[in-house]
Design an enzyme around this catalytic site. Structure first.
Site, PDB file in Angstrom:
ATOM      1  N   ASP A 196       0.829  -1.193   0.000  1.00  0.00           N
ATOM      2  CA  ASP A 196       0.000   0.000   0.000  1.00  0.00           C
ATOM      3  C   ASP A 196       0.874   1.258   0.000  1.00  0.00           C
ATOM      4  O   ASP A 196       1.989   1.258   0.536  1.00  0.00           O
ATOM      5  CB  ASP A 196      -0.840  -0.050   1.289  1.00  0.00           C
ATOM      6  N   GLU A 214       1.669  -0.265  -4.938  1.00  0.00           N
ATOM      7  CA  GLU A 214       0.655   0.693  -5.373  1.00  0.00           C
ATOM      8  C   GLU A 214       1.277   2.088  -5.423  1.00  0.00           C
ATOM      9  O   GLU A 214       1.601   2.663  -4.395  1.00  0.00           O
ATOM     10  CB  GLU A 214      -0.534   0.716  -4.398  1.00  0.00           C
TER      11      GLU A 214
END
Ligand code: ABC
Ligand code: CA
Length: 471
Positions: free
Chosen positions: A203, A227
């Site tokens: 993340d 990400e």
């Protein structure tokens, strides 16, 4: 598992709280309320065969560690991104033996487990945070001083200020502090080993300095997919040097408008592809390509033309990289912005007799047949032909995907003189089983029906006993 063991996979993205329940029940789930709805790891085990049947051989699940409890201005931590305790599992999702069993059940079916991990921040619904509640980082000295991310063009603001807002702060870990770095590295190493995790989705990668990731990825010891939310290929490309692969956000930013309506521009999408082929770490093809995810309005929340939907959904499966499908797309879910795009899957009944489910099965099967037919399929860069505002032909031999955005009343044309087939070779559109014959130079000239995509493979690449167009 290594990057090489992930390259040939396709990934089904599971939002753990919203995928399946332990007892196969179907509790109500009001997405607007943003509360836990009851999905668990045991629930996923109950439904692995649905995912496998769709043709996926890997899943990505929500973060697994304990989050803040109770309601906040944005609901509960049902999505798993509001970490509070790195050393405990999220009790809403199950216990350690459930998670281990999920991992075992996947491996027994030759499937891989990717776990989402959050190391940029811990969450707090009170301001200033109660640092003593964080584990193992139980003092303010482990965090960056409070300031919120306000300027996405200022990289130190992006890296060292806090995401969220004063209602729900994502308290930013001081990843410049060596104790924090060492602790996170040891944590990920242990997590991957303890639960036999095969890969991690990382993340908020752009919110931590790049050189942090090299050590973290090494400590993880498994495939890392980061990400980096940006439409800028140059910006994202730098991160392909520090993690194995990135989610292909730049392409997504052009994919969605290209197929959103009949005035979209496919040329912009082609430009993104050429750009990323030139800039990303070369020869790897480890980007995660997607049309939907849990952070953006579902494509079907604003596109209703069935032909446009089918063309857009085909894209991640035929371009370079690892295809990712977000749960519910195959069931035609139409949720808009977060939190509406997080519908409970059990409301679909996991029905397989549905047009888009059939399509997804065929996309996966076509990819597998292409891999079996050409050992270099996965490492051959896609070549784009017939590029125009309204059409593209994506060639990854032996597969040729013909896409258009002209919609369900159109008869698109693709002229691909350099398709590279054998003169007179017979090809099959696996979506309809219609045949196309290559011309005497191995090219193809095809007229489509009702704006639909076509996925062409040589008949010789189809398994006569397989599911695709066998007779
Ligand atoms: C909650 C509520 C939402 C509410 C929000 C304020 O709070 O649910 O309804 O609007 C988790 C939860 C979310 C939750 C957030 C915040 O936490 O899942 O439901 O939202 O509490 C990852 C995950 C994501 C997760 C987090 C946090 C991070 O995938 O699920 O969210 O752990 C940024 C981050 C990115 C993050 C994303 C949500 O926020 O970089 O890592 N995703 C710009 C920025 C991006 C930014 C994006 C969205 O906006 O560049 O960095 O992502 O805020 C284009 C520009 C783009 C621009 C867009 C908006 O416009 O070119 O660059 O992107 O034109
Ligand atoms: Ca940070």
């Amino acid at each position: 598992a290594t990057a090489d063991q992930w390259r040939n996979r396709t990934i089904y993205q599971v939002l753990t709280d919203r995928f399946a329940t332990s007892d196969n029940s179907s509790p109500r789930c009001n997405t607007t309320a943003a509360q836990y709805c009851g999905g668990t790891w045991r629930g996923i085990i109950n439904r692995i065969d649905y995912i496998k049947d769709l043709g996926f051989d890997a899943i990505w699940i929500s973060p697994v560690n304990a989050n803040i409890e109770g309601n906040t201005a944005y609901g509960e931590a049902y999505h798993g991104y509001w970490s509070q305790d790195l050393n405990s599992l999220n009790p809403h999702f199950g216990n350690a033996s459930d998670l281990r069993e999920l991992s075992d059940e996947l491996h027994r079916r030759d499937m891989l487990l990717m776990v989402d991990v959050v190391v940029n921040h811990m969450a707090s619904a009170i301001n200033p945070p109660n640092f003593a509640a964080f584990q193992p980082f139980s003092s303010s000295s482990f965090f960056h001083p409070q300031c919120y991310v306000t300027d996405y063009n200022n990289q130190s603001n992006v890296e060292q200020c806090w995401l969220g807002d004063s209602n729900l702060s994502l308290v930013d870990l001081n990843t410049e502090n060596q104790v924090v770095v060492d602790t996170l590295n040891n944590w990920i190493k242990a997590l991957a080993v303890n639960y036999t995790i095969d890969g991690i989705r990382i993340d908020t990668v752009k919110h931590i300095r790049k050189d942090f990731w090299t050590g973290f990825a090494q400590a993880a010891g498994v495939f890392t997919l980061g990400e980096v939310w940006s439409e800028n290929t140059t910006y994202v490309a730098d991160y392909t040097q520090v993690v194995d692969g990135v989610l292909d956000y730049p392409t997504w930013f052009s994919l969605v408008p290209a197929f959103s309506n009949t005035t979209g521009n496919i040329t912009d999408l082609a430009v993104k592809v050429w750009d990323s082929q030139a800039r990303y770490r070369t020869g790897e093809f480890l980007v995660g390509s997607f049309l939907d995810n849990h952070d953006n309005p579902r494509f079907m929340s604003f596109v209703k033309d069935h032909a446009l939907i089918r063309n857009a959904m085909a894209w991640p499966f035929v371009q370079d990289g690892i295809p990712i499908l977000y749960q519910g797309q195959e069931q035609s879910f139409t949720g808009g912005r977060d939190p509406l795009n997080r519908e409970a899957m059990w409301l679909s009944g996991y029905v397989e007799q549905k047009a888009l489910v059939t399509d997804v099965k065929l996309y996966n099967a076509a990819r597998r047949a292409a891999m079996a037919h050409n050992a270099d399929f996965l490492k051959t860069a896609a070549k784009l032909y017939a590029v125009s505002q309204h059409t593209v032909a994506v060639s990854k031999p032996p597969l040729l995907a013909l896409l258009s955005n002209l919609g369900n009343t159109s008869t698109p044309n693709w002229n691909v003189p350099g398709a590279g087939y054998k003169p007179g070779e017979t090809l099959v559109d696996v979506l309809t089983c219609n045949k196309v014959v290559a011309d005497d130079k191995g090219g193809v000239l095809v007229t489509g029906k009702a704006g639909n995509p076509q996925i062409l493979l040589p008949v010789t690449a189809l398994d006569p006993k397989g599911r695709m167009c066998s007779n």
